[in-house]
Scaffold this motif. Structure first.
Motif, PDB file in Angstrom:
ATOM      1  N   ARG A   1      35.858  41.491  83.322  1.00  0.00           N
ATOM      2  CA  ARG A   1      35.634  40.137  82.806  1.00  0.00           C
ATOM      3  C   ARG A   1      35.691  40.147  81.281  1.00  0.00           C
ATOM      4  O   ARG A   1      35.590  41.204  80.664  1.00  0.00           O
TER       5      ARG A   1
ATOM      6  N   ALA B   1      32.887  46.063  77.027  1.00  0.00           N
ATOM      7  CA  ALA B   1      32.994  47.152  78.002  1.00  0.00           C
ATOM      8  C   ALA B   1      33.224  48.448  77.233  1.00  0.00           C
ATOM      9  O   ALA B   1      33.701  48.439  76.094  1.00  0.00           O
TER      10      ALA B   1
ATOM     11  N   GLN C   1      32.294  48.747  83.002  1.00  0.00           N
ATOM     12  CA  GLN C   1      31.663  47.453  82.729  1.00  0.00           C
ATOM     13  C   GLN C   1      30.818  47.051  83.917  1.00  0.00           C
ATOM     14  O   GLN C   1      31.289  47.096  85.066  1.00  0.00           O
ATOM     15  N   ASP C   2      29.578  46.660  83.678  1.00  0.00           N
ATOM     16  CA  ASP C   2      28.664  46.181  84.721  1.00  0.00           C
ATOM     17  C   ASP C   2      28.556  47.148  85.901  1.00  0.00           C
ATOM     18  O   ASP C   2      28.517  46.733  87.062  1.00  0.00           O
TER      19      ASP C   2
END
Length: 146
Positions: free
Chosen positions: A107, A111, A74-75
């Motif tokens: 978060r 994801a 994620q990210d």
């Protein structure tokens, strides 16, 4: 150069044995194994992560053990969770992976989660190699709450 008859016979036998051994149908496998990721990914109150899914497998080789490894992307960040030994008896079973809040940096939101069913080949008490024998990867939505 002349090849001795005994060597020629051995080479022919070896070639025939290899052909018989390596011509199994394309879909054939010695073990039935599979894994899936469920969509119920959660973030706990302390910021931990809980993932789950199902798996099925046959008994690992006598020199090995099986485990589930889950990875969250994620990210641009990655979090790998898992490593517990599982039961391989051909039955479909549930797996759950938990990362405490101190280590998770995930978060709420979407994801990519990848679950791997891995066979660990041991040399004595130490791992010699790890093979992924089944894999599932999908986008999931993390939600807060138990």
């Amino acid at each position: 150069m002349r090849i001795p008859a005994r060597r020629m016979a051995l080479a022919a036998f070896s070639a025939a044995a290899a052909t018989a051994l390596f011509t199994a149908p394309a879909g054939a496998t010695v073990f039935e194994q599979g894994i899936s990721v469920h969509d119920d990914a959660r973030i706990t109150e302390d910021g931990g992560v809980i993932l789950s899914g199902t798996y099925h497998c046959e008994q690992a080789s006598p020199e090995g053990a099986m485990q589930v490894k889950a990875t969250v992307e994620q990210d641009g960040g990655r979090l790998s969770i898992g490593g517990e030994q599982i039961v391989c008896d051909g039955m479909e079973r549930r797996w759950v992976a938990h990362a405490p809040g101190a280590y998770a940096n995930v978060r709420a939101g979407t994801a990519k989660v990848t679950a791997e069913l891995q066979e660990i080949h041991l040399s004595g008490l130490f791992p010699r190699s790890v093979d992924t024998v089944a894999l599932d990867s999908r986008d999931v939505t993390f939600r807060r709450g138990n």
